[in-house]
Design a protein around this motif. Structure first.
Motif, PDB file in Angstrom:
ATOM      1  N   LYS A 125       4.847 -84.625  -6.621  1.00 50.29           N
ATOM      2  CA  LYS A 125       4.869 -85.384  -7.867  1.00 50.29           C
ATOM      3  C   LYS A 125       4.215 -84.600  -8.994  1.00 50.29           C
TER       4      LYS A 125
ATOM      5  N   LYS B 116      -5.782 -94.133  -3.682  1.00 50.20           N
ATOM      6  CA  LYS B 116      -5.428 -94.560  -2.322  1.00 50.20           C
ATOM      7  C   LYS B 116      -5.865 -93.528  -1.304  1.00 50.20           C
TER       8      LYS B 116
ATOM      9  N   ASN C 199       2.661 -92.824 -17.719  1.00 48.39           N
ATOM     10  CA  ASN C 199       3.017 -93.498 -16.462  1.00 48.39           C
ATOM     11  C   ASN C 199       2.913 -92.550 -15.284  1.00 48.39           C
ATOM     12  N   ARG C 200       3.376 -91.282 -15.494  1.00 50.15           N
ATOM     13  CA  ARG C 200       3.250 -90.305 -14.392  1.00 50.15           C
ATOM     14  C   ARG C 200       1.773 -90.068 -14.054  1.00 50.15           C
ATOM     15  N   CYS C 201       0.934 -89.962 -15.075  1.00 47.14           N
ATOM     16  CA  CYS C 201      -0.490 -89.696 -14.838  1.00 47.14           C
ATOM     17  C   CYS C 201      -1.146 -90.870 -14.110  1.00 47.14           C
ATOM     18  N   CYS C 202      -0.835 -92.096 -14.565  1.00 49.38           N
ATOM     19  CA  CYS C 202      -1.389 -93.273 -13.890  1.00 49.38           C
ATOM     20  C   CYS C 202      -0.923 -93.359 -12.443  1.00 49.38           C
ATOM     21  N   GLU C 203       0.338 -93.009 -12.210  1.00 45.46           N
ATOM     22  CA  GLU C 203       0.865 -93.020 -10.842  1.00 45.46           C
ATOM     23  C   GLU C 203       0.113 -92.035  -9.959  1.00 45.46           C
ATOM     24  N   LEU C 204      -0.161 -90.852 -10.509  1.00 40.74           N
ATOM     25  CA  LEU C 204      -0.914 -89.864  -9.729  1.00 40.74           C
ATOM     26  C   LEU C 204      -2.357 -90.315  -9.494  1.00 40.74           C
TER      27      LEU C 204
ATOM     28  N   GLN D 231       6.255 -92.025 -20.752  1.00 39.39           N
ATOM     29  CA  GLN D 231       6.591 -91.571 -19.402  1.00 39.39           C
ATOM     30  C   GLN D 231       5.524 -90.635 -18.844  1.00 39.39           C
TER      31      GLN D 231
ATOM     32  N   TRP E  64       6.130 -83.490 -12.395  1.00 39.18           N
ATOM     33  CA  TRP E  64       5.591 -83.856 -13.713  1.00 39.18           C
ATOM     34  C   TRP E  64       5.408 -82.615 -14.586  1.00 39.18           C
TER      35      TRP E  64
ATOM     36  N   GLU F  37      -3.363 -93.470  -9.253  1.00 35.92           N
ATOM     37  CA  GLU F  37      -3.303 -94.495  -8.212  1.00 35.92           C
ATOM     38  C   GLU F  37      -3.122 -93.876  -6.835  1.00 35.92           C
ATOM     39  N   LEU F  38      -2.256 -92.895  -6.758  1.00 32.09           N
ATOM     40  CA  LEU F  38      -2.039 -92.254  -5.457  1.00 32.09           C
ATOM     41  C   LEU F  38      -3.306 -91.531  -4.998  1.00 32.09           C
TER      42      LEU F  38
END
Length: 491
Positions: free
Chosen positions: A20, A49, A38-43, A35, A24, A45-46
């Motif tokens: 990812k 986790k 959103n990619r940064c927030c997704e990373l 966008q 990006w 969150e991952l």
């Protein structure tokens, strides 16, 4: 703990995180700001986790070690890291600075909203233009389709017209072949007719000859029977001769056209070849053109003199045995026409070169000879000799430097002064039949031609005196050789 670590290994979370992150990085400058966020927030969150699973594994590993195992590691590594990450720095701005920052933030938000609104309006305008452009493109496409249809129709019509034209061409070719075949048939008939006419002329000659012999035999018979001698019959009392034309008279028009055409070819081909040869040794184009003109004039004069001598020899040879229907003059000309190859053209070429060597108007480098243009001289002598057999004969027009330019007799060269009335020098003579100009010559007209001509006259006597002994020797040599050239055996 082992199960948790195994699940974390099997899910390949770090591989997914790396993929990812690379995706990006590739699309960062292509996608929009939202966008990218959103990619940064997704990373994030991952990553959270994965960190949660790692903290769970850390807790299990610490529990498995007992109360005191791993304490040093936690103190030296985990606690300092946690203190660095979660420590909060003391704010270094005052209330006024904070208020200024809030106002700046509000101003920036207002500008962002305005830019967004202008961006939306520009986007709507661009969409409107895009729609109109698409409509224009559709209309252009429809016009292109119509033009393509018209082109296809035109091609179909052209193909039909081409087929019809090809049929017409084939028909014309067939007509041309038939016309050529008919022409060949007519030519064969004409040749047969010529053969018949030739046979008729031979039969007339034989009949005339037999009639003459019959008259002579009758004269002898009467003389032998009569007691007194009868007066001798003269040649004028021979039977009346027929007026049958000779070969020279029959072919006069065709030979006339052929010789005039050959004279034009000499001007267009052999003259240019001789000029290119002379330019290798003489840089002056005027002198080269004068040399060629004098060579042509001398060739004509020499060929005319050779024709008169040859005709005298033929008359002398044919006079004892001439009893034909034509006159002795016509018989001599007819003999010359039939035997043009007996003309000693090489002797005329030598005479022309000798005459040019003593000509005071031209000069030539000493390391070469006028034999360089012997091809032009030879062909001109042959043409001039054959032109003397015509009735009337063809000759060159009189030419003199400084004469008044005559437009019906000459044409000006490309480097002439077209307003000059006098001829500076001649490039090619005019061909004339009596007073009629058959082929125009070429002359160079320039102002001051008369002055240059008078100056050349003042210089020419000195050169002529110095060259006169050789010229007299040439004339003496010609006189000494004349008896051999007049022998009847050469015929």
């Amino acid at each position: 703990m082992a199960d948790t670590l195994r699940r974390l290994t099997n899910t390949s979370s770090f591989s997914v995180l790396q993929d990812k992150l690379e995706s990006w990085h590739k699309d960062y400058h292509v996608i929009s700001c939202d966008q990218n966020l959103n990619r940064c927030c997704e990373l994030i969150e991952l990553t959270a986790k994965i960190q949660g699973q790692l903290f769970a594994i850390l807790n299990l590993a610490a529990a498995e070690g007992g109360h005191y195992a791993g304490v040093d590691t936690l103190k030296t590594r985990l606690l300092p890291w946690l203190g660095t990450c979660f420590s909060m720095a003391r704010p270094s701005v005052t209330d006024d600075t904070s208020l200024q920052l809030i106002q700046d933030s509000v101003e920036k938000d207002r500008r962002i909203r305005e830019l967004s609104a202008s961006h939306d309006s520009d986007r709507q305008m661009l969409e409107t233009q895009l729609c109109s452009t698409r409509l224009q493109l559709d209309s252009v496409r429809s016009e292109l389709v119509e033009a393509q249809n018209e082109l296809d129709n035109t091609k179909t019509k052209s193909a039909t017209t081409l087929l019809a034209t090809e049929d017409e061409i084939l028909q014309l070719k067939a007509d041309l072949r038939s016309a050529h075949e008919q022409l060949d048939i007519y030519k064969r008939k004409v040749e047969t007719l010529d053969d018949y006419e030739r046979q008729i002329r031979l039969l007339r000659d034989e009949v005339s000859y037999l009639s003459t012999e019959k008259a002579m035999l009758q004269e002898r018979l009467v003389r032998s029977r009569s007691p007194s001698p009868l007066p001798r019959l003269s040649r004028s009392s021979s039977p009346v001769r027929s007026e049958s034309p000779t070969r020279a008279q029959l072919t006069n028009s065709s030979r006339h056209a052929r010789l005039v055409s050959r004279f034009s070819d000499l001007y267009a081909v052999e003259r240019l070849e001789a000029q290119s040869l002379l330019r290798r040794y003489i840089a002056d184009l005027e002198m080269v053109q004068k040399i060629i003109f004098i060579a042509v004039v001398e060739s004509f004069q020499t060929a005319k003199l050779a024709y008169r001598k040859f005709k005298l020899r033929v008359r002398k040879t044919l006079s004892p045995s001439h009893f034909g229907p034509e006159s002795l003059e016509d018989a001599a000309v007819d003999y010359i026409v039939r035997n043009l190859d007996l003309y000693d053209v090489q002797s005329s070429v030598n005479d022309v070169i000798n005459a040019m060597n003593v000509n005071p108007r031209i000069s030539f480098p000493p390391e070469v000879d006028f034999a360089l243009i012997s091809t032009l001289i030879r062909e001109m002598c042959r043409v001039a000799f054959a032109m003397q057999t015509l009735d009337p004969p063809i000759d060159l027009g009189f030419a003199s430097d400084g004469e008044l330019y005559n437009d019906s007799k000459y044409r000006r060269s490309y480097d002439s002064e077209f307003s000059a009335p006098l001829v500076m020098y001649h490039v090619w003579p005019a061909l004339m039949e009596g007073d009629v100009v058959l082929v125009k010559g070429e002359a160079v007209t320039r102002r001051g031609a008369l002055w240059s001509r008078s100056r050349s006259r003042s210089v020419s006597p000195v050169r002529s005196r110095s060259l006169s002994p050789s010229r007299s020797l040439a004339f003496n040599s010609k006189r000494s050789l004349s008896p051999q050239r007049l022998r009847a055996s050469l015929l």
